[in-house]
Every structure is written in structure tokens, then in C-alpha cells.
Enzyme design. Structure first.
Site, PDB file in Angstrom:
ATOM      1  N   SER A  15       1.222  10.570  -1.833  1.00  0.00           N
ATOM      2  CA  SER A  15       0.842  10.031  -0.525  1.00  0.00           C
ATOM      3  C   SER A  15      -0.007   8.768  -0.649  1.00  0.00           C
ATOM      4  O   SER A  15       0.249   7.768   0.035  1.00  0.00           O
ATOM      5  CB  SER A  15       0.091  11.096   0.283  1.00  0.00           C
ATOM      6  OG  SER A  15      -1.037  11.572  -0.430  1.00  0.00           O
ATOM      7  N   ARG A  36       8.162   9.707 -10.722  1.00  0.00           N
ATOM      8  CA  ARG A  36       8.967  10.501 -11.649  1.00  0.00           C
ATOM      9  C   ARG A  36      10.069  11.286 -10.949  1.00  0.00           C
ATOM     10  O   ARG A  36      11.086  11.612 -11.563  1.00  0.00           O
ATOM     11  CB  ARG A  36       8.064  11.475 -12.411  1.00  0.00           C
ATOM     12  CG  ARG A  36       7.057  10.803 -13.337  1.00  0.00           C
ATOM     13  CD  ARG A  36       6.210  11.866 -14.023  1.00  0.00           C
ATOM     14  NE  ARG A  36       5.172  11.316 -14.870  1.00  0.00           N
ATOM     15  CZ  ARG A  36       5.347  10.973 -16.147  1.00  0.00           C
ATOM     16  NH1 ARG A  36       6.535  11.109 -16.714  1.00  0.00           N
ATOM     17  NH2 ARG A  36       4.340  10.489 -16.855  1.00  0.00           N
ATOM     18  N   ALA A 143      -4.461   8.669   3.312  1.00  0.00           N
ATOM     19  CA  ALA A 143      -3.205   7.936   3.156  1.00  0.00           C
ATOM     20  C   ALA A 143      -2.441   7.808   4.470  1.00  0.00           C
ATOM     21  O   ALA A 143      -1.911   6.739   4.793  1.00  0.00           O
ATOM     22  CB  ALA A 143      -2.341   8.630   2.108  1.00  0.00           C
ATOM     23  N   LYS A 194     -17.341  13.770  -4.455  1.00  0.00           N
ATOM     24  CA  LYS A 194     -17.100  14.107  -3.045  1.00  0.00           C
ATOM     25  C   LYS A 194     -16.030  15.185  -2.908  1.00  0.00           C
ATOM     26  O   LYS A 194     -16.045  15.976  -1.961  1.00  0.00           O
ATOM     27  CB  LYS A 194     -16.744  12.848  -2.249  1.00  0.00           C
ATOM     28  CG  LYS A 194     -15.502  12.092  -2.740  1.00  0.00           C
ATOM     29  CD  LYS A 194     -14.230  12.523  -2.057  1.00  0.00           C
ATOM     30  CE  LYS A 194     -13.024  11.785  -2.597  1.00  0.00           C
ATOM     31  NZ  LYS A 194     -11.786  12.157  -1.902  1.00  0.00           N
ATOM     32  N   ASP A 247     -17.087   8.091   1.558  1.00  0.00           N
ATOM     33  CA  ASP A 247     -16.029   9.001   1.118  1.00  0.00           C
ATOM     34  C   ASP A 247     -16.463  10.457   1.278  1.00  0.00           C
ATOM     35  O   ASP A 247     -15.653  11.332   1.603  1.00  0.00           O
ATOM     36  CB  ASP A 247     -15.683   8.707  -0.343  1.00  0.00           C
ATOM     37  CG  ASP A 247     -14.217   8.952  -0.666  1.00  0.00           C
ATOM     38  OD1 ASP A 247     -13.482   9.435   0.221  1.00  0.00           O
ATOM     39  OD2 ASP A 247     -13.800   8.668  -1.799  1.00  0.00           O
ATOM     40  N   SER A 257      -8.126  16.196   4.356  1.00  0.00           N
ATOM     41  CA  SER A 257      -8.605  16.335   2.975  1.00  0.00           C
ATOM     42  C   SER A 257      -8.091  17.631   2.360  1.00  0.00           C
ATOM     43  O   SER A 257      -8.348  18.722   2.873  1.00  0.00           O
ATOM     44  CB  SER A 257     -10.136  16.324   2.947  1.00  0.00           C
ATOM     45  OG  SER A 257     -10.619  16.830   1.710  1.00  0.00           O
ATOM     46  N   ASN A 259      -9.131  18.914  -0.429  1.00  0.00           N
ATOM     47  CA  ASN A 259     -10.269  19.661  -0.966  1.00  0.00           C
ATOM     48  C   ASN A 259     -11.014  20.408   0.132  1.00  0.00           C
ATOM     49  O   ASN A 259     -11.425  21.556  -0.065  1.00  0.00           O
ATOM     50  CB  ASN A 259     -11.201  18.701  -1.710  1.00  0.00           C
ATOM     51  CG  ASN A 259     -10.511  18.084  -2.910  1.00  0.00           C
ATOM     52  OD1 ASN A 259     -10.325  18.729  -3.930  1.00  0.00           O
ATOM     53  ND2 ASN A 259     -10.083  16.826  -2.775  1.00  0.00           N
ATOM     54  N   GLU A 284      -7.917  17.958  -6.566  1.00  0.00           N
ATOM     55  CA  GLU A 284      -8.697  17.449  -7.693  1.00  0.00           C
ATOM     56  C   GLU A 284      -9.974  18.241  -7.962  1.00  0.00           C
ATOM     57  O   GLU A 284     -10.451  18.304  -9.096  1.00  0.00           O
ATOM     58  CB  GLU A 284      -9.057  15.972  -7.463  1.00  0.00           C
ATOM     59  CG  GLU A 284      -7.880  15.016  -7.495  1.00  0.00           C
ATOM     60  CD  GLU A 284      -7.405  14.719  -8.918  1.00  0.00           C
ATOM     61  OE1 GLU A 284      -7.944  15.297  -9.881  1.00  0.00           O
ATOM     62  OE2 GLU A 284      -6.484  13.902  -9.057  1.00  0.00           O
TER      63      GLU A 284
END
Length: 341
Positions: A15, A36, A143, A194, A247, A257, A259, A284
Site C-alpha cells: 500500500s 514480487r 497510504a 510509534k 506519526d 493503522s 498496529n 511491524e
């Protein structure tokens, strides 16, 4: 001012990679996006839409996409890497022998190198050598909103001021403001931490602990950013700007988000594996929490919120137990006198 004759190679068709490729393509730069997944790349190239990550949003007709890395990089003025942190080292190694002479390398990847805990600029410098200009693109930016042309502000920090300006100029436009700086350590620290702190606020919101709790976690989370910044050589003003506070606020409050959504799911009682499967993209914070605490332990500092997130993600404690531990901590001055000196 941006030079529209610059060819820009963007590596990573998720994204954020797609959004940034579309951004610079709309600004008139010949842009090639590498990924990929052959089916997805083909869809982007033929239909000018990323059906998996940005469905229903039109991409510029001029944006090209391919699975051929050599074709992507050939003739590029500079290269933008937008892959998950676990793929960063491999991607830099792949592009290194293909990089055109003089082409700088920027990235919008957030996190540390898994296993070593190294900052990504350290990884890139070790692989690429001392003379290649490097820059990191970071700041509060979803994004989807960037691709829709909604107002956004980010920052580009580099060890070569001229190259950082080139990257910022290519991205800057009517609805996208790009600032510059030279604190790569601070910029990367904010972008990594963050994600961990967003899990904490997501957990609190999933447990319906209220807006006071959310605000407290964001503010004390910023304190943890500043505490780690002070011992690793980052500048506090970087963490108080777009790369840190900006952020942090976005990721802790915006449901786009991944996360934060992970934290919401955990706070509602979902398992980690079920939550990640439901999100369907790389989260992440799962890797980054370990690396943040590795940095903290190396420098002998306490990061209680980040540590609680790490423990919850590893199944060592429940969200309820983590909350209880945080609330039971000994009270201290809000900021040590030495934090900003």
C-alpha cells in the site's frame, strides 16, 4: 524545484510503496514500481489499480509496474525502497549491484533490522559503502489518504542535504508537504517506536478504557521515545516533529493503522495469530517491540509501556495484567531534568 526528467524506481508494491509511486508519477516523474507478486504487479500495470491494498483507487496512467528488478532500476536517478523491515536488508543487497552510478537510495521502511536491532541507515551504509547518498522518508501518512490526494505532511532526513532535498522536491505538491532534516537516527527511531506504542493505545481502546487513558499512553509513549533518543544520539526536536509526535498521534488514533488495529483486537480478547490473520498485512510492531527493548536494555533505561507491549505480544502477560503493572508503577517526576540537556 523537482526535475521532471528524473526517473524514480520504487521497490515494494504494497500500500505505501504504491501510494508513493503514484505520488511522484502524478508529479510528472517517469516512475517504475517493482513487486514480487506477478498477478498484482500485472494488475497495477494494466488496470492502474492495486486491487489488494488500494482497491477502487485509480493510479496514474503513467505509472509502470514490473517484477523485473533490473528493468526497474535501470536509468533511475534515485531509488525508493518501501518494503517491510524484515525484507530491507535483502532488498538493499539485491539493488546494490544494479544501482546506476550516482543514484541515491531513500526508503520509507519503518523499523529496525530484525535480529541485530540495527537502524536501517546503518544496514544500508554497510552494504552500499560510504559514498552513496541516503535518506529516510517518514512522518504521519496513511497510504490510502495520500493516494486519494488528501493533505499530508512528511519529512525526509538524510546524510546528504542535497539528496534529501531532491527526494522532498519530487514528493512535494499541492496537497503533500515534504520537509527535510539531517537526523536519521531520530527519524528512524520515531518511525519504529510509534508502531509499538500504537499497539498500547489500541489495546486500551479495545478494552474500552476511555479517552483519558489513550491520551495518557500517547503522552507517556512520547516520553519513552525521548528517553531512548537521549541515549542514542537523536535530537529531541526530531521526536517532537513529524517523525515522532506526528506519526505517533496518527498511528495511535487512526483505525487505518495496522498496529492500532492489532491492539484493538488484543484488547477485545482476540489471539495474536487471529488478529494478524484478520489484518492480512505485515504488522511491524510484533518484531519492532523486541528491537526497541533490546536498545533499552543495552543503554540501561526503562520503557515500561513498550515493555508491556512486548510482553503482551509474546503471550507472557494478558492485556489486563499489563495495565495493572503500569498503573502500579512507582510515581516519578514527569520528565527527568537531564532529558533535554
Amino acid at each position: 524545484m523537482s526535475d521532471p526528467t528524473q526517473k524514480i524506481a520504487v521497490l515494494g508494491a504494497g500500500s505505501w510503496g504504491t501510494a508513493l509511486a503514484a505520488l511522484v508519477a502524478r508529479h510528472g516523474h517517469p516512475t517504475v514500481l517493482w513487486g514480487r507478486d506477478a498477478a498484482m504487479v500485472d494488475a497495477i500495470d494494466r488496470t492502474h489499480e492495486n486491487p489488494r491494498y488500494l482497491p477502487g483507487i485509480a493510479l496514474p496512467d503513467s505509472l509502470r509496474a514490473t517484477t523485473d528488478l533490473q528493468q526497474t532500476i535501470a536509468g533511475a536517478s534515485w531509488i525508493l525502497v518501501v518494503v517491510p523491515s524484515h525484507a530491507f536488508t535483502e532488498t538493499i543487497k539485491l539493488l546494490a549491484p544494479l544501482r546506476p552510478a550516482g543514484a541515491g537510495i531513500a526508503w520509507a521502511t519503518k523499523g529496525f533490522e530484525p535480529g541485530s536491532g540495527r537502524f536501517l541507515h546503518e544496514v544500508a551504509r554497510d552494504i552500499l559503502g560510504p559514498s552513496v547518498p541516503l535518506a529516510v522518508v517518514t512522518g504521519p501518512s496513511f497510504a490510502k489518504e495520500v493516494t486519494l490526494g488528501l493533505p499530508t505532511a512528511i519529512t525526509v532526513h538524510g546524510d546528504d542535504a542535497a539528496f534529501a532535498q531532491v527526494v522532498a522536491d519530487a514528493m512535494h505538491g499541492p496537497t503533500f508537504r515534504a520537509y527535510t532534516g539531517d537526523d536519521m537516527v531520530g527519524a528512524e527511531l520515531g518511525g519504529a517506536m510509534k508502531n509499538v506504542l500504537a499497539v498500547a493505545t489500541g489495546v486500551a481502546d479495545g478494552m474500552q478504557l476511555g479517552l483519558n487513558a489513550r491520551a495518557g499512553l500517547i503522552t507517556r509513549g512520547l516520553n519513552e521515545m525521548l528517553r531512548l533518543a537521549a541515549v542514542i544520539g537523536a535530537r529531541p526536536e526530531t521526536l517532537m516533529g513529524l517523525a515522532g509526535l506526528g506519526d505517533l498521534v496518527l498511528t495511535c488514533t487512526g483505525d487505518l493503522s495496522r498496529n492500532r488495529r492489532l491492539g484493538l483486537a488484543l484488547g477485545r480478547g482476540q489471539s495474536l495469530s487471529d488478529a494478524i490473520r484478520e489484518i492480512g498485512q505485515v504488522v511491524e510492531s510484533v518484531q519492532t517491540a523486541d528491537e526497541v527493548m533490546r536498545q533499552a536494555e543495552q543503554h540501561g533505561i526503562e520503557l515500561p509501556i513498550s515493555n508491556a507491549v512486548r510482553a503482551v505480544l509474546h503471550g507472557e502477560i494478558t492485556p489486563e495484567a499489563g495495565l495493572k503493572e503500569l498503573l502500579a508503577r512507582e510515581r516519578k517526576p514527569e520528565y527527568p531534568q537531564t532529558l533535554f540537556t
